[in-house]
Design a protein around this motif. Structure first.
Motif, PDB file in Angstrom:
ATOM      1  N   CYS A 132       0.839  -1.196   0.000  1.00 16.67           N
ATOM      2  CA  CYS A 132       0.000   0.000   0.000  1.00 16.67           C
ATOM      3  C   CYS A 132       0.873   1.245   0.000  1.00 16.67           C
ATOM      4  O   CYS A 132       2.071   1.180   0.265  1.00 16.67           O
ATOM      5  CB  CYS A 132      -0.948   0.015   1.195  1.00 16.67           C
ATOM      6  SG  CYS A 132      -0.130   0.159   2.783  1.00 16.67           S
ATOM      7  N   ALA A 133       0.262   2.365  -0.354  1.00 16.33           N
ATOM      8  CA  ALA A 133       0.943   3.661  -0.388  1.00 16.33           C
ATOM      9  C   ALA A 133       0.139   4.638   0.451  1.00 16.33           C
ATOM     10  O   ALA A 133      -1.071   4.795   0.247  1.00 16.33           O
ATOM     11  CB  ALA A 133       1.051   4.162  -1.827  1.00 16.33           C
ATOM     12  N   ILE A 134       0.805   5.254   1.421  1.00 15.02           N
ATOM     13  CA  ILE A 134       0.145   6.184   2.337  1.00 15.02           C
ATOM     14  C   ILE A 134       0.900   7.513   2.318  1.00 15.02           C
ATOM     15  O   ILE A 134       2.121   7.538   2.456  1.00 15.02           O
ATOM     16  CB  ILE A 134       0.128   5.613   3.781  1.00 15.02           C
ATOM     17  CG1 ILE A 134      -0.656   4.286   3.819  1.00 15.02           C
ATOM     18  CG2 ILE A 134      -0.476   6.619   4.758  1.00 15.02           C
ATOM     19  CD1 ILE A 134      -0.673   3.599   5.188  1.00 15.02           C
ATOM     20  N   LYS A 148      -5.004   5.025  11.659  1.00 15.94           N
ATOM     21  CA  LYS A 148      -5.845   3.848  11.425  1.00 15.94           C
ATOM     22  C   LYS A 148      -5.322   3.050  10.225  1.00 15.94           C
ATOM     23  O   LYS A 148      -5.204   1.824  10.281  1.00 15.94           O
ATOM     24  CB  LYS A 148      -7.295   4.304  11.183  1.00 15.94           C
ATOM     25  CG  LYS A 148      -8.244   3.162  10.939  1.00 15.94           C
ATOM     26  CD  LYS A 148      -9.684   3.650  10.725  1.00 15.94           C
ATOM     27  CE  LYS A 148     -10.576   2.466  10.363  1.00 15.94           C
ATOM     28  NZ  LYS A 148     -11.958   2.885  10.065  1.00 15.94           N
ATOM     29  N   ARG A 149      -4.974   3.747   9.153  1.00 16.96           N
ATOM     30  CA  ARG A 149      -4.466   3.044   7.956  1.00 16.96           C
ATOM     31  C   ARG A 149      -3.156   2.324   8.248  1.00 16.96           C
ATOM     32  O   ARG A 149      -2.923   1.221   7.760  1.00 16.96           O
ATOM     33  CB  ARG A 149      -4.295   4.034   6.809  1.00 16.96           C
ATOM     34  CG  ARG A 149      -5.608   4.287   6.138  1.00 16.96           C
ATOM     35  CD  ARG A 149      -5.560   5.228   4.957  1.00 16.96           C
ATOM     36  NE  ARG A 149      -6.945   5.559   4.671  1.00 16.96           N
ATOM     37  CZ  ARG A 149      -7.388   6.735   4.252  1.00 16.96           C
ATOM     38  NH1 ARG A 149      -6.537   7.710   3.993  1.00 16.96           N
ATOM     39  NH2 ARG A 149      -8.669   6.929   4.055  1.00 16.96           N
ATOM     40  N   LEU A 152      -3.986  -0.895  10.159  1.00 15.53           N
ATOM     41  CA  LEU A 152      -4.620  -1.906   9.304  1.00 15.53           C
ATOM     42  C   LEU A 152      -3.634  -2.437   8.259  1.00 15.53           C
ATOM     43  O   LEU A 152      -3.649  -3.624   7.921  1.00 15.53           O
ATOM     44  CB  LEU A 152      -5.868  -1.318   8.636  1.00 15.53           C
ATOM     45  CG  LEU A 152      -7.027  -1.030   9.610  1.00 15.53           C
ATOM     46  CD1 LEU A 152      -8.091  -0.159   8.926  1.00 15.53           C
ATOM     47  CD2 LEU A 152      -7.650  -2.324  10.119  1.00 15.53           C
ATOM     48  N   ALA A 153      -2.758  -1.569   7.768  1.00 15.20           N
ATOM     49  CA  ALA A 153      -1.763  -2.012   6.786  1.00 15.20           C
ATOM     50  C   ALA A 153      -0.793  -3.008   7.412  1.00 15.20           C
ATOM     51  O   ALA A 153      -0.393  -3.996   6.782  1.00 15.20           O
ATOM     52  CB  ALA A 153      -1.005  -0.810   6.219  1.00 15.20           C
ATOM     53  N   GLU A 155      -1.537  -4.964   9.974  1.00 12.76           N
ATOM     54  CA  GLU A 155      -2.316  -6.184  10.200  1.00 12.76           C
ATOM     55  C   GLU A 155      -2.487  -6.974   8.888  1.00 12.76           C
ATOM     56  O   GLU A 155      -2.463  -8.205   8.894  1.00 12.76           O
ATOM     57  CB  GLU A 155      -3.689  -5.812  10.782  1.00 12.76           C
ATOM     58  CG  GLU A 155      -4.489  -7.023  11.229  1.00 12.76           C
ATOM     59  CD  GLU A 155      -5.877  -6.641  11.771  1.00 12.76           C
ATOM     60  OE1 GLU A 155      -6.119  -5.455  12.062  1.00 12.76           O
ATOM     61  OE2 GLU A 155      -6.716  -7.570  11.871  1.00 12.76           O
ATOM     62  N   ALA A 156      -2.637  -6.256   7.777  1.00 16.52           N
ATOM     63  CA  ALA A 156      -2.798  -6.914   6.472  1.00 16.52           C
ATOM     64  C   ALA A 156      -1.471  -7.465   5.952  1.00 16.52           C
ATOM     65  O   ALA A 156      -1.445  -8.174   4.942  1.00 16.52           O
ATOM     66  CB  ALA A 156      -3.380  -5.928   5.457  1.00 16.52           C
TER      67      ALA A 156
ATOM     68  N   ASP B 130      -4.651   7.737  -0.546  1.00 15.99           N
ATOM     69  CA  ASP B 130      -4.004   6.484  -0.133  1.00 15.99           C
ATOM     70  C   ASP B 130      -4.642   5.275  -0.813  1.00 15.99           C
ATOM     71  O   ASP B 130      -5.862   5.200  -0.969  1.00 15.99           O
ATOM     72  CB  ASP B 130      -4.119   6.335   1.388  1.00 15.99           C
ATOM     73  CG  ASP B 130      -3.460   7.498   2.135  1.00 15.99           C
ATOM     74  OD1 ASP B 130      -2.572   8.149   1.564  1.00 15.99           O
ATOM     75  OD2 ASP B 130      -3.850   7.751   3.287  1.00 15.99           O
ATOM     76  N   PHE B 131      -3.801   4.293  -1.182  1.00 20.01           N
ATOM     77  CA  PHE B 131      -4.320   3.143  -1.938  1.00 20.01           C
ATOM     78  C   PHE B 131      -3.464   1.905  -1.680  1.00 20.01           C
ATOM     79  O   PHE B 131      -2.374   1.994  -1.108  1.00 20.01           O
ATOM     80  CB  PHE B 131      -4.346   3.452  -3.445  1.00 20.01           C
ATOM     81  CG  PHE B 131      -2.996   3.722  -4.051  1.00 20.01           C
ATOM     82  CD1 PHE B 131      -2.466   5.005  -4.038  1.00 20.01           C
ATOM     83  CD2 PHE B 131      -2.240   2.702  -4.628  1.00 20.01           C
ATOM     84  CE1 PHE B 131      -1.211   5.269  -4.591  1.00 20.01           C
ATOM     85  CE2 PHE B 131      -0.998   2.960  -5.184  1.00 20.01           C
ATOM     86  CZ  PHE B 131      -0.487   4.238  -5.160  1.00 20.01           C
TER      87      PHE B 131
END
Lengths: 244, 244
Positions: A132-134, A148-149, A152-153, A155-156, B130-131
């Motif tokens: 992912c990209a944040i 939050k992201r 979750l990132a 955890e994923a 974000d993605f």
């Protein structure tokens, strides 16, 4: 007279990473708009008007680009990397939403090599598995959404590319991001600090997350945090394709 | 005689999206290896040996490329898009891990325009916030890991790029992915089906997730699912920069 607007990605720095599509658009342009350091990468020539502007002026710049195109100019808005990743393309469509008369203009988005791809290539293949990209800047979104992201990132078990990790006006966010990832059990993950990739100031540094310190990043750094399987082989870092 | 190995991204299809860095590497190569349709994009010339191979032969192909480079050849392994995103770079480092004598070879990874960036540019700017990117093939990872990532990505409100959504040998996964996203409350999200972008067969279709059907994707399709704020303006789809 019909004008045109292209929103073009000029890559991370090296001219050898600018696509021929973008080079052709720049060669045909009458006007170039963008953040000053990016406009400075476009060679001056007779008949070409350069419109450098400041950071954080994205929406005003987008409106100006649309106005020039509506007057028949051939306008290119330049972004570093790819224009669609935390860059000018969204700002242009936002400006169009506010001014529907511009919806019918001939607009093209010209993709480019975004920073995380250049950084990953330099390090090996840390984005070879799901990622992912944040954008770590909270200028336009609440900091809690970023926290939050990140949780979750982790955890994923995504590899995580962090854009805009740290600037003079936002010194605290990246330190907090590292804390959150530690709390999420990522101490033994590999972190890549990729600074000014494909420019003469290029510097790449790889540490374990437990060793990462906030001051290892600045506004020219792209940070990649590996997933739990990411590992070193020789001087390279890569994410295995096969995860069981 | 010292050989070299470059793992190069030749972009999504259009030659105007191949970086000059990659074109230079192809022009200097003695040997090109890759999946046959990608090798077919490299023009034949005297002295250049083309080694097309089948899909799913990645590790054998990587070993062969390293062997040729160790014998003094100038080898380029081609991937479509970017070589570091679900492509050959990870396979090469995996092969090196198994055969440490190859660690000292002069190896370069040459980034390219990966499919999601070309698809996003064609649609507007759906990756402007974000993605994440998820490879929907479960050839090399457990399907349950994919399901978990989809759920967490929806919860994080990432835009989601799905690579390899559906093939003849994996007809069920994408249908299941759509179900999971519906269960996660994504019915009103915008979905972009981007097929064969930047080729003569290019086709782009945008629907709401509740209207999406598995057969809208095939093995040449890149799917982008917008975040909860992603919206249409005229013929474009974009993720606003500002999310509150």
């Amino acid at each position: 007279m019909t004008g045109t607007l292209a929103i073009a990605g000029i890559g991370p720095g090296d001219e050898a990473l600018v696509t021929p599509e973008v080079s052709a658009a720049l060669a045909a342009a009458t006007d170039i708009l963008g953040y000053a350091p990016y406009v400075a990468r476009v060679p001056a020539r007779e008949g070409l008007v350069l419109h450098p502007s400041d950071n954080r002026m994205e929406l005003a710049r987008a409106g100006e680009a649309l106005r020039l195109a509506s007057e028949g100019r051939h306008v290119v808005v330049v972004s570093s990397g790819d224009p669609g990743v935390f860059a000018m393309a969204s700002a242009v469509f936002e400006a169009i939403e506010g001014s529907p008369q511009w919806q019918e203009l001939p607009i093209r988005v010209l993709p480019g090599v975004t920073a995380m791809l250049a950084a990953a290539a330099c390090a090996g293949a840390p984005l070879g598995h799901d990622f992912c990209a944040i954008n770590l800047s909270d200028n336009l979104k609440p900091w809690l959404a970023i926290e939050k992201r990140l949780r979750l990132a982790a955890e994923a078990d995504f590899a995580i590319a962090l854009y805009n990790p740290r600037s003079a006006s936002r010194p605290e966010g990246f330190a907090r991001a590292l804390e959150i990832l530690r709390e999420a059990g990522c101490d033994e993950r590999i972190v890549i600090f990729a600074r000014a990739i494909s420019t003469p100031e290029e510097r790449i540094k790889t540490v374990m997350l437990r060793e990462a310190r906030p001051e290892m990043a600045d506004m020219r750094t792209l940070v990649i945090i590996g997933n739990s399987a990411t590992r070193r082989v020789g001087r390279w870092v890569y994410a295995p394709r096969d995860v069981r």
